[in-house]
Write an enzyme that holds these catalytic residues in place. Sequence first.
Site, PDB file in Angstrom:
ATOM      1  N   LYS A 236       0.793  -0.773   0.256  1.00 45.07           N
ATOM      2  CA  LYS A 236      -0.334   0.247   0.167  1.00 45.07           C
ATOM      3  C   LYS A 236       1.231   1.401  -0.175  1.00 45.07           C
ATOM      4  CE  LYS A 236      -2.148  -0.520   3.982  1.00 45.07           C
ATOM      5  NZ  LYS A 236      -3.100  -0.493   4.803  1.00 45.07           N
TER       6      LYS A 236
ATOM      7  N   LYS B 112      -7.425  -6.122  -2.465  1.00 43.46           N
ATOM      8  CA  LYS B 112      -8.013  -5.290  -1.592  1.00 43.46           C
ATOM      9  C   LYS B 112      -8.718  -4.140  -2.268  1.00 43.46           C
ATOM     10  CE  LYS B 112      -6.723  -4.833   2.590  1.00 43.46           C
ATOM     11  NZ  LYS B 112      -4.919  -4.515   3.174  1.00 43.46           N
TER      12      LYS B 112
END
Length: 250
Positions: A28, A86
């Site tokens: 991320k 995700k």
Amino acid sequence: MLLISPDGVEEALDCAKAADHLDIVDVKKPDEGSLGANFPWVIREIRDAVPADKPVSATVGDVPYKPGTVAQAALGAVVSGATYIKVGLYGCTTPEQGVEVMRAVVRAVKDHRPDALVVASGYADAHRVGCVNPLALPDIAARAGADAAMLDTAIKDGTRLFDHVPPDTCAEFVRRAHASGLIAALAGSVRQTDLGELTRIGTDIVGVRGAVCAGGDRKAGRIQPHLVAAFRAEMDRQAREHAAGAPAVS
């Protein structure tokens, strides 16, 4: 399972040093949000940096209600080497919008790699940003054909998962996910002291960053292999105590 989120290749190498203590390496970009998306080349570099038997997950962002845009982003993540994709349903204000986005993602990802896992992510503090109710996530994920439902926190201001969704509500989230055959993942400034509750309610994946960074700082701190090992040791202790039927003392 323990999911650790490095913000780049250097931290991924630190995760590789602690590979025996973690299950999933999550890519991320914290300065772009709770589930900020990193660059495709960073996903590829991290995939190459960690052991081949450790799956890599990648966030595609705190996404808007734009199914086509999000589907393309998700395809980019899986093409770049991620096996868990995700999606933070930040801009979805109704379950129907969430299902529409997630169905597009599932099709884009599974057409390319059928064994990849799609994660519908919501926010424990949804009331602060106006997105879908946290307890709607398992149904959204199931209706869309996703593999997992996850809760995180949208605003990283020091408040934590249980500050917004108490353990009993998280337990209901996990129950709903499991009833639909989904993996249940929980994150949001989780600490070692939360592991007893997370174990008790049957969480499948615990996601952390700050708890394993120097100084507990998810942005300025760097992941420390010894903190990953310590976090895993506490996870394992709680699991043993839970299996034995006796509460572990934190």
